[in-house]
Scaffold this motif. Structure first.
Motif, PDB file in Angstrom:
ATOM      1  N   ARG A  42     -12.425  -3.854  -3.471  1.00  0.00           N
ATOM      2  CA  ARG A  42     -12.713  -2.845  -2.014  1.00  0.00           C
ATOM      3  C   ARG A  42     -13.183  -3.724  -0.917  1.00  0.00           C
ATOM      4  O   ARG A  42     -12.792  -3.105   0.235  1.00  0.00           O
ATOM      5  CB  ARG A  42     -13.851  -2.036  -2.544  1.00  0.00           C
ATOM      6  N   GLU A  43     -13.750  -4.769  -1.268  1.00  0.00           N
ATOM      7  CA  GLU A  43     -14.044  -5.644  -0.014  1.00  0.00           C
ATOM      8  C   GLU A  43     -12.847  -6.256   0.768  1.00  0.00           C
ATOM      9  O   GLU A  43     -13.132  -6.538   2.292  1.00  0.00           O
ATOM     10  CB  GLU A  43     -14.936  -7.023  -0.115  1.00  0.00           C
ATOM     11  N   ASP A  44     -11.603  -6.205   0.379  1.00  0.00           N
ATOM     12  CA  ASP A  44     -10.390  -6.733   1.045  1.00  0.00           C
ATOM     13  C   ASP A  44     -10.240  -5.600   1.964  1.00  0.00           C
ATOM     14  O   ASP A  44      -9.478  -5.991   2.827  1.00  0.00           O
ATOM     15  CB  ASP A  44      -9.351  -6.738   0.118  1.00  0.00           C
ATOM     16  N   LEU A  45     -10.649  -4.438   1.970  1.00  0.00           N
ATOM     17  CA  LEU A  45     -10.671  -3.332   2.860  1.00  0.00           C
ATOM     18  C   LEU A  45     -11.728  -3.072   3.732  1.00  0.00           C
ATOM     19  O   LEU A  45     -11.455  -2.048   4.406  1.00  0.00           O
ATOM     20  CB  LEU A  45      -9.864  -1.939   2.048  1.00  0.00           C
ATOM     21  N   ARG A  46     -12.619  -3.933   3.676  1.00  0.00           N
ATOM     22  CA  ARG A  46     -13.739  -3.721   4.717  1.00  0.00           C
ATOM     23  C   ARG A  46     -13.214  -3.569   6.147  1.00  0.00           C
ATOM     24  O   ARG A  46     -12.595  -4.555   6.482  1.00  0.00           O
ATOM     25  CB  ARG A  46     -14.947  -4.488   4.435  1.00  0.00           C
ATOM     26  N   GLY A  47     -13.653  -2.678   6.934  1.00  0.00           N
ATOM     27  CA  GLY A  47     -13.285  -2.653   8.316  1.00  0.00           C
ATOM     28  C   GLY A  47     -11.852  -2.222   8.726  1.00  0.00           C
ATOM     29  O   GLY A  47     -11.435  -2.345  10.004  1.00  0.00           O
ATOM     30  N   LYS A  48     -11.206  -2.150   7.696  1.00  0.00           N
ATOM     31  CA  LYS A  48      -9.704  -1.516   8.093  1.00  0.00           C
ATOM     32  C   LYS A  48      -9.552   0.023   8.122  1.00  0.00           C
ATOM     33  O   LYS A  48     -10.111   0.828   7.418  1.00  0.00           O
ATOM     34  CB  LYS A  48      -8.777  -2.114   6.849  1.00  0.00           C
ATOM     35  N   ARG A  49      -8.516   0.403   8.839  1.00  0.00           N
ATOM     36  CA  ARG A  49      -8.202   1.574   8.896  1.00  0.00           C
ATOM     37  C   ARG A  49      -7.140   1.781   7.972  1.00  0.00           C
ATOM     38  O   ARG A  49      -6.239   1.327   7.813  1.00  0.00           O
ATOM     39  CB  ARG A  49      -7.452   2.076  10.213  1.00  0.00           C
ATOM     40  N   VAL A  50      -7.547   2.653   6.917  1.00  0.00           N
ATOM     41  CA  VAL A  50      -6.703   2.833   5.532  1.00  0.00           C
ATOM     42  C   VAL A  50      -6.126   4.356   5.758  1.00  0.00           C
ATOM     43  O   VAL A  50      -6.795   5.418   5.876  1.00  0.00           O
ATOM     44  CB  VAL A  50      -7.598   2.835   4.360  1.00  0.00           C
ATOM     45  N   VAL A  51      -4.910   4.441   5.247  1.00  0.00           N
ATOM     46  CA  VAL A  51      -4.059   5.767   5.092  1.00  0.00           C
ATOM     47  C   VAL A  51      -3.911   5.645   3.632  1.00  0.00           C
ATOM     48  O   VAL A  51      -3.171   4.836   2.851  1.00  0.00           O
ATOM     49  CB  VAL A  51      -2.843   5.768   5.855  1.00  0.00           C
ATOM     50  N   ILE A  52      -4.108   6.735   2.702  1.00  0.00           N
ATOM     51  CA  ILE A  52      -3.914   6.822   1.476  1.00  0.00           C
ATOM     52  C   ILE A  52      -2.985   8.068   1.180  1.00  0.00           C
ATOM     53  O   ILE A  52      -2.959   9.164   1.795  1.00  0.00           O
ATOM     54  CB  ILE A  52      -5.188   7.220   0.634  1.00  0.00           C
ATOM     55  N   ALA A  53      -2.065   7.759   0.812  1.00  0.00           N
ATOM     56  CA  ALA A  53      -0.809   8.980   0.423  1.00  0.00           C
ATOM     57  C   ALA A  53      -0.652   9.278  -1.266  1.00  0.00           C
ATOM     58  O   ALA A  53      -0.692   8.468  -2.061  1.00  0.00           O
ATOM     59  CB  ALA A  53       0.564   8.560   0.845  1.00  0.00           C
ATOM     60  N   GLY A  54      -0.647  10.655  -1.525  1.00  0.00           N
ATOM     61  CA  GLY A  54      -0.737  11.093  -2.760  1.00  0.00           C
ATOM     62  C   GLY A  54      -1.663  12.169  -2.987  1.00  0.00           C
ATOM     63  O   GLY A  54      -2.703  12.484  -2.319  1.00  0.00           O
ATOM     64  N   GLY A  55      -1.844  12.951  -4.116  1.00  0.00           N
ATOM     65  CA  GLY A  55      -2.412  14.021  -4.399  1.00  0.00           C
ATOM     66  C   GLY A  55      -2.899  13.967  -5.943  1.00  0.00           C
ATOM     67  O   GLY A  55      -3.600  14.847  -6.444  1.00  0.00           O
ATOM     68  N   GLY A  56      -2.958  12.708  -6.529  1.00  0.00           N
ATOM     69  CA  GLY A  56      -3.529  12.621  -8.159  1.00  0.00           C
ATOM     70  C   GLY A  56      -4.821  11.893  -7.744  1.00  0.00           C
ATOM     71  O   GLY A  56      -5.441  11.896  -6.858  1.00  0.00           O
ATOM     72  N   ASP A  57      -5.412  11.342  -9.121  1.00  0.00           N
ATOM     73  CA  ASP A  57      -6.523  10.822  -9.336  1.00  0.00           C
ATOM     74  C   ASP A  57      -6.827   9.606  -8.449  1.00  0.00           C
ATOM     75  O   ASP A  57      -7.855   9.473  -7.718  1.00  0.00           O
ATOM     76  CB  ASP A  57      -6.977  10.568 -10.569  1.00  0.00           C
ATOM     77  N   SER A  58      -5.869   8.839  -8.541  1.00  0.00           N
ATOM     78  CA  SER A  58      -5.956   7.714  -7.878  1.00  0.00           C
ATOM     79  C   SER A  58      -6.168   7.742  -6.088  1.00  0.00           C
ATOM     80  O   SER A  58      -6.866   6.975  -5.751  1.00  0.00           O
ATOM     81  CB  SER A  58      -4.686   6.505  -8.042  1.00  0.00           C
ATOM     82  N   ALA A  59      -5.190   8.768  -5.558  1.00  0.00           N
ATOM     83  CA  ALA A  59      -5.520   8.819  -4.357  1.00  0.00           C
ATOM     84  C   ALA A  59      -6.748   9.323  -3.769  1.00  0.00           C
ATOM     85  O   ALA A  59      -7.398   8.727  -2.969  1.00  0.00           O
ATOM     86  CB  ALA A  59      -4.360   9.585  -3.607  1.00  0.00           C
TER      87      ALA A  59
END
Length: 336
Positions: A148-165
């Motif tokens: 998770r730390e790899d994404l610290r401070g990043k603008r993240v877009v998540i696509a999908g509608g299942g458990d992972s998303a």
């Protein structure tokens, strides 16, 4: 390239395959462990190394990566050779005298074979977006989150509608600078409690919900992502500022050469006798997600139990003239 001999060739180095090494080792059966991935752990390390698992006995919660580390520690006394980053491409012979070939040119002689290959080789379903490969290469588009730390401070877009998303939208709270979730309809396929938590975060303005939208284009240069363009069902588009896109559209599963071995299959899985975990090919056993039988539960803990059953059945193939006297581990300890 290796030339090896073992009592049991285990195909698949996920949790079920790793624990099967332990169970075989406790019966003094030698093993070789083979996996197409470059590291131990299967989906636990490839898909959710930092996500907690709650149904492992004696662990109220344990992250996927930590579970694999403990299993690696548990099988260490048995010095099992590990052939990683290669796929089993061929199987010939019969019970007591199998020969396996791998994509790296290895030749493995084994008296029995144990399939613990999950659902086979797997890879992400990729969105059909122009220029995708350049963003994948730079890490701006990722299908797995290792830390998770790899994404610290990043603008993240998540696509999908299942458990992972949904799970990653929740897990990245307080880490990502912003989170937007793109889904083509309001209803998610995730666990109801998780979906409710996501709705609450959206209501609090902590997650932007792009619904009903689908991925339309990527904007940036040189592999550096600047925005994700999405389109609604009428074709209207908008841009979401982004440094990273996480598309979670499921995995493409492929049994690969295993499908050509003449085994009885049911919906892409190997049918087995649950009393022994033996397949339709004598001497070849299957455990974990790849094994199918009535009442099967696709749980890691069931894969562990199946490994114990398969190991005891394999003992009879490896030692046909020798009776197995069952002993508890508390009595005999771990063999040196």
């Amino acid at each position: 390239m290796e030339t090896l001999s073992a009592d049991v060739a285990i195909i698949g180095a996920g949790p079920a395959g790793m624990f099967a090494v332990f169970e075989c080792g406790m019966l003094k059966l030698s093993c070789v462990l083979i996996d197409a991935l470059d590291e131990l752990g299967g989906q636990c390390v490839a898909l959710y190394p930092e996500k907690p698992i709650y149904d492992i006995p004696a662990h109220p919660a344990i992250e996927g990566g930590a579970l694999i580390a403990r299993l690696e520690e548990q099988i260490a006394p048995f010095d099992c050779p590990k052939l990683l980053g290669r796929q089993v491409t061929g199987l010939s012979g019969r019970a007591g005298d199998f020969t396996l070939a791998t994509s790296a040119g290895d030749a493995i002689k084994a008296k029995t074979v144990l399939l613990a290959a999950g659902a086979g080789a797997f890879g992400p379903n990729r969105p059909p977006l122009e220029g995708l490969a350049a963003y994948e290469a730079s890490g701006a588009v990722r299908y797995y989150v290792r830390k998770r730390e790899d994404l610290r401070g990043k603008r993240v877009v998540i696509a999908g509608g299942g458990d992972s998303a949904v799970d990653w939208a929740l897990a990245l709270q307080g880490i990502a600078a912003s989170i937007a979730v793109v889904h083509r309809r309001p209803k998610f396929r995730a666990a109801p409690e998780s979906s409710a938590q996501l709705d609450a975060l959206a209501a609090a303005g902590k997650v932007e919900m792009a619904i009903p939208y689908q991925l339309h284009a990527l904007h940036g240069a040189g592999g550096k992502l600047e925005a994700v363009e999405v389109a609604d069902l009428d074709g209207a588009t908008k841009k979401l500022g982004a440094d990273v896109l996480l598309p979670f559209f499921g995995l493409a599963m492929d049994l690969g050469p295993i499908a050509e071995w003449g085994l009885d299959l049911a919906q892409g899985r190997v049918t087995v006798d649950p009393a022994t975990m033996q397949s339709s090919l004598p001497g070849l056993f299957a455990v974990g997600d790849i094994a199918a039988y009535p009442g099967k539960l696709k749980l890691i803990l069931q894969g562990f139990a199946e490994g114990a059953v398969a190991a005891h059945a394999a003992y009879g193939v490896v030692n046909p003239d020798k009776a197995l006297h069952f002993e508890y581990s508390t009595t005999k300890g771990v063999p040196g």
